[in-house]
Design an enzyme around this catalytic site. Sequence first.
Site, PDB file in Angstrom:
ATOM      1  N   GLY A 216      66.624  15.023 -12.498  1.00  0.00           N
ATOM      2  CA  GLY A 216      67.247  13.708 -12.408  1.00  0.00           C
ATOM      3  C   GLY A 216      66.762  12.829 -13.542  1.00  0.00           C
ATOM      4  N   SER A 217      66.801  11.538 -13.311  1.00  0.00           N
ATOM      5  CA  SER A 217      66.515  10.596 -14.383  1.00  0.00           C
ATOM      6  C   SER A 217      65.013  10.398 -14.578  1.00  0.00           C
ATOM      7  CB  SER A 217      67.157   9.249 -14.045  1.00  0.00           C
ATOM      8  OG  SER A 217      66.603   8.768 -12.832  1.00  0.00           O
ATOM      9  N   TYR A 218      64.642   9.867 -15.727  1.00  0.00           N
ATOM     10  CA  TYR A 218      63.235   9.556 -16.006  1.00  0.00           C
ATOM     11  C   TYR A 218      62.710   8.551 -14.988  1.00  0.00           C
ATOM     12  CZ  TYR A 218      59.285   7.232 -18.232  1.00  0.00           C
ATOM     13  OH  TYR A 218      58.064   6.663 -18.470  1.00  0.00           O
ATOM     14  N   THR A 220      63.567   7.966 -11.844  1.00  0.00           N
ATOM     15  CA  THR A 220      63.259   8.586 -10.550  1.00  0.00           C
ATOM     16  C   THR A 220      62.136   9.604 -10.707  1.00  0.00           C
ATOM     17  OG1 THR A 220      65.600   8.343 -10.021  1.00  0.00           O
ATOM     18  CG2 THR A 220      64.299   9.645  -8.508  1.00  0.00           C
ATOM     19  N   GLY A 221      62.131  10.310 -11.833  1.00  0.00           N
ATOM     20  CA  GLY A 221      61.072  11.297 -12.076  1.00  0.00           C
ATOM     21  C   GLY A 221      59.685  10.675 -11.993  1.00  0.00           C
ATOM     22  N   GLU A 238      62.642  17.816 -14.438  1.00  0.00           N
ATOM     23  CA  GLU A 238      63.618  18.042 -15.506  1.00  0.00           C
ATOM     24  C   GLU A 238      64.416  16.752 -15.625  1.00  0.00           C
ATOM     25  OE1 GLU A 238      63.805  22.748 -15.464  1.00  0.00           O
ATOM     26  OE2 GLU A 238      65.705  21.697 -15.325  1.00  0.00           O
ATOM     27  N   LEU A 239      64.180  16.026 -16.685  1.00  0.00           N
ATOM     28  CA  LEU A 239      64.678  14.648 -16.761  1.00  0.00           C
ATOM     29  C   LEU A 239      65.704  14.476 -17.876  1.00  0.00           C
ATOM     30  CD1 LEU A 239      61.184  12.982 -16.176  1.00  0.00           C
ATOM     31  CD2 LEU A 239      62.841  13.784 -14.490  1.00  0.00           C
ATOM     32  N   GLN A 270      78.186  13.930 -19.514  1.00  0.00           N
ATOM     33  CA  GLN A 270      77.214  13.819 -18.413  1.00  0.00           C
ATOM     34  C   GLN A 270      76.379  15.097 -18.293  1.00  0.00           C
ATOM     35  OE1 GLN A 270      79.594  11.171 -15.209  1.00  0.00           O
ATOM     36  NE2 GLN A 270      80.551  13.075 -15.737  1.00  0.00           N
ATOM     37  N   CYS A 272      72.497  16.740 -19.269  1.00  0.00           N
ATOM     38  CA  CYS A 272      71.163  16.314 -19.716  1.00  0.00           C
ATOM     39  C   CYS A 272      71.002  16.606 -21.193  1.00  0.00           C
ATOM     40  CB  CYS A 272      70.089  17.012 -18.902  1.00  0.00           C
ATOM     41  SG  CYS A 272      70.276  18.790 -18.853  1.00  0.00           S
TER      42      CYS A 272
HETATM   43  P1  NAD Z   1      68.712  10.396 -10.202  1.00  0.00           P
HETATM   44  O1  NAD Z   1      67.337  10.294 -10.740  1.00  0.00           O
HETATM   45  O2  NAD Z   1      69.436   9.153  -9.870  1.00  0.00           O
HETATM   46  O3  NAD Z   1      68.724  11.261  -8.852  1.00  0.00           O
HETATM   47  C1  NAD Z   1      68.265  12.593  -8.798  1.00  0.00           C
HETATM   48  C2  NAD Z   1      67.920  12.959  -7.360  1.00  0.00           C
HETATM   49  O4  NAD Z   1      66.785  12.203  -6.939  1.00  0.00           O
HETATM   50  C3  NAD Z   1      69.018  12.664  -6.360  1.00  0.00           C
HETATM   51  O5  NAD Z   1      69.095  13.734  -5.451  1.00  0.00           O
HETATM   52  C4  NAD Z   1      68.523  11.389  -5.666  1.00  0.00           C
HETATM   53  O6  NAD Z   1      69.011  11.222  -4.362  1.00  0.00           O
HETATM   54  C5  NAD Z   1      67.027  11.645  -5.648  1.00  0.00           C
HETATM   55  N1  NAD Z   1      66.191  10.444  -5.541  1.00  0.00           N
HETATM   56  C6  NAD Z   1      66.441   9.183  -5.963  1.00  0.00           C
HETATM   57  N2  NAD Z   1      65.374   8.370  -5.712  1.00  0.00           N
HETATM   58  C7  NAD Z   1      64.436   9.137  -5.106  1.00  0.00           C
HETATM   59  C8  NAD Z   1      63.126   8.901  -4.596  1.00  0.00           C
HETATM   60  N3  NAD Z   1      62.551   7.689  -4.679  1.00  0.00           N
HETATM   61  N4  NAD Z   1      62.440   9.920  -4.052  1.00  0.00           N
HETATM   62  C9  NAD Z   1      62.981  11.159  -3.980  1.00  0.00           C
HETATM   63  N5  NAD Z   1      64.222  11.455  -4.436  1.00  0.00           N
HETATM   64  C10 NAD Z   1      64.943  10.467  -4.988  1.00  0.00           C
HETATM   65  O7  NAD Z   1      69.518  11.273 -11.252  1.00  0.00           O
HETATM   66  P2  NAD Z   1      71.070  11.686 -11.257  1.00  0.00           P
HETATM   67  O8  NAD Z   1      71.905  10.494 -11.526  1.00  0.00           O
HETATM   68  O9  NAD Z   1      71.381  12.510 -10.052  1.00  0.00           O
HETATM   69  O10 NAD Z   1      71.106  12.673 -12.505  1.00  0.00           O
HETATM   70  C11 NAD Z   1      71.276  12.220 -13.814  1.00  0.00           C
HETATM   71  C12 NAD Z   1      69.994  12.356 -14.586  1.00  0.00           C
HETATM   72  O11 NAD Z   1      69.492  13.674 -14.458  1.00  0.00           O
HETATM   73  C13 NAD Z   1      70.176  12.123 -16.066  1.00  0.00           C
HETATM   74  O12 NAD Z   1      69.102  11.362 -16.563  1.00  0.00           O
HETATM   75  C14 NAD Z   1      70.148  13.537 -16.634  1.00  0.00           C
HETATM   76  O13 NAD Z   1      69.787  13.607 -17.988  1.00  0.00           O
HETATM   77  C15 NAD Z   1      69.155  14.194 -15.738  1.00  0.00           C
HETATM   78  N6  NAD Z   1      69.292  15.652 -15.750  1.00  0.00           N
HETATM   79  C16 NAD Z   1      68.328  16.403 -16.338  1.00  0.00           C
HETATM   80  C17 NAD Z   1      68.459  17.793 -16.393  1.00  0.00           C
HETATM   81  C18 NAD Z   1      67.424  18.650 -17.069  1.00  0.00           C
HETATM   82  O14 NAD Z   1      67.491  19.853 -16.903  1.00  0.00           O
HETATM   83  N7  NAD Z   1      66.488  18.108 -17.817  1.00  0.00           N
HETATM   84  C19 NAD Z   1      69.572  18.397 -15.823  1.00  0.00           C
HETATM   85  C20 NAD Z   1      70.536  17.593 -15.211  1.00  0.00           C
HETATM   86  C21 NAD Z   1      70.385  16.219 -15.178  1.00  0.00           C
END
Ligand code: NAD
Length: 466
Positions: A216-218, A220-221, A238-239, A270, A272
């Site tokens: 997910g995103s940096y 949230t990471g 993986e951000l 969309q 990563c």
């Molecule tokens: P996001 O961070 O909004 O959400 C990711 C997941 O985290 C979701 O399932 C969400 O419900 C969960 N989440 C949110 N807040 C949380 C918390 N406090 N505790 C636990 N879980 C929580 O990201 P997104 O919008 O789903 O994805 C887009 C992002 O992901 C982009 O930044 C993209 O670059 C990145 N991404 C990275 C890779 C990689 O391999 N590096 C692959 C795909 C997407």
Amino acid sequence: MADVLSIINPATEALIQEIPVDDRATVAEKYARARAAQLGWAALPLADRIKCILRFRELLIERVDALAALLTAETGKPITQARNEILAVPGRIDFFVEHAAQVLAPERVYAEPAVALPGMGVLEEAIAQEPLGVIANISAWNYPYFVGGNVFIPALLMGNAVLYKPSEFATLTGGAIVSLLHESGIPQNIFIPIIGSGLSGAALLEQPIDGVFFTGSYATGQKIAIAAAPKLIRTQLELGGKDPAYVCADAKVAAAAAGLADGAFYNNGQSCCAVERIYVHIDVYDEFLEVFMATVKSFKLGDPTDPDTYLGPVSRKPQLSILADQVADALAKGATLRCGGERLNRPGWYFTPTVLTEVNHTMTVMQEETFGPVIGIQRVASDEEAVALMQDTPYGLTAAVYGTDRERAVGILHQLKTGSAYWNCCDRVSPRLPWSGRGHSGLGATLSLAGISTFLQPRAWHLRAG
Ligand code: NAD
């Protein structure tokens, strides 16, 4: 009454379904079930676990039409790209299955040549590989089959139980994955969905899990890392990225332009590892721009259920204002809008493919993750200038260099801190290679042998015959 999640079709804005979400109590109950079942799963012969995953592989292929339609309905991903994603999973499964036994194999690393302790036997040292236990797989929506499968397939093969939280924007696909895995023989208590938004994800992290694998995103990471830190568990992130590409003066310009347009706009930008900023040497800039613009103009924008559509709506409504803000910021600071830059005047979250030139690094479009169909192209006078600009980011997922001289391209790539380096290609992932990020792009790696062994922990055996 349980809270519900509303699943909206991004192409029509119609409500598809409402689904009850998990709360702390249901998450705790699911965790307990997984914990109770995990050791039994790990004790099965590897061949039994492989059999389930190979059945899952067959079902993905058999049901691709329905699965792709569902993915398209809830994310707006063009149907051809949805099929491509699903049909690429079997290749990853093949890699995992082929290498599972090798990674799991115990190893005898030492045997005492002669008895050293009088009255005792010889000493042997061995390493065994054990699953982590119960892991959380918190996933993104943009490639649910890829980013989920990179985690749950090797995790299950290695004997872990998985609490799988699909993104709230790919919940129906997450549900389909769960059904297919159960139908394939994975026990109900070994692969358990956690449904909901970040709140459900946060509740999952309150459980005494043995590892968290997040995509997910940096932003949230960081929260995940903070929640996981006191537990001292394996934490893999993986951000996002702000992936640069540089077209050298000696590049095959037409191929570079066509490849980079696809890298920037595939999946509506969309990805990563989407190309998020492009630097072009001044000597080839005009030719590059001409082919790039012609390629972008050839992309069909519209109904994602049409097999010819290349660009659908963006998957999340809030992304529209992020895109509009980046474009407005760039234009206010002197950029030129070559095409796009606005919402389509029709239902659905459509943003027209946007190319900005005369951009620079004071603009957010060259600094912050865009995650949509907007690209900035900047002219540079030298390799040194390109390197300095490519380095100007806290992210480090991928970087690409286009040019005919391998040594020069590799030399440039060596100066960049990224998990993946591309020469004359971009936006590419291989099951044989580790997928990882540097800096704000993450921690740890999926795929490759490293992406299998990350679901294991070694145990040292000191064995002296009595
Ligand atoms: P996001 O961070 O909004 O959400 C990711 C997941 O985290 C979701 O399932 C969400 O419900 C969960 N989440 C949110 N807040 C949380 C918390 N406090 N505790 C636990 N879980 C929580 O990201 P997104 O919008 O789903 O994805 C887009 C992002 O992901 C982009 O930044 C993209 O670059 C990145 N991404 C990275 C890779 C990689 O391999 N590096 C692959 C795909 C997407």
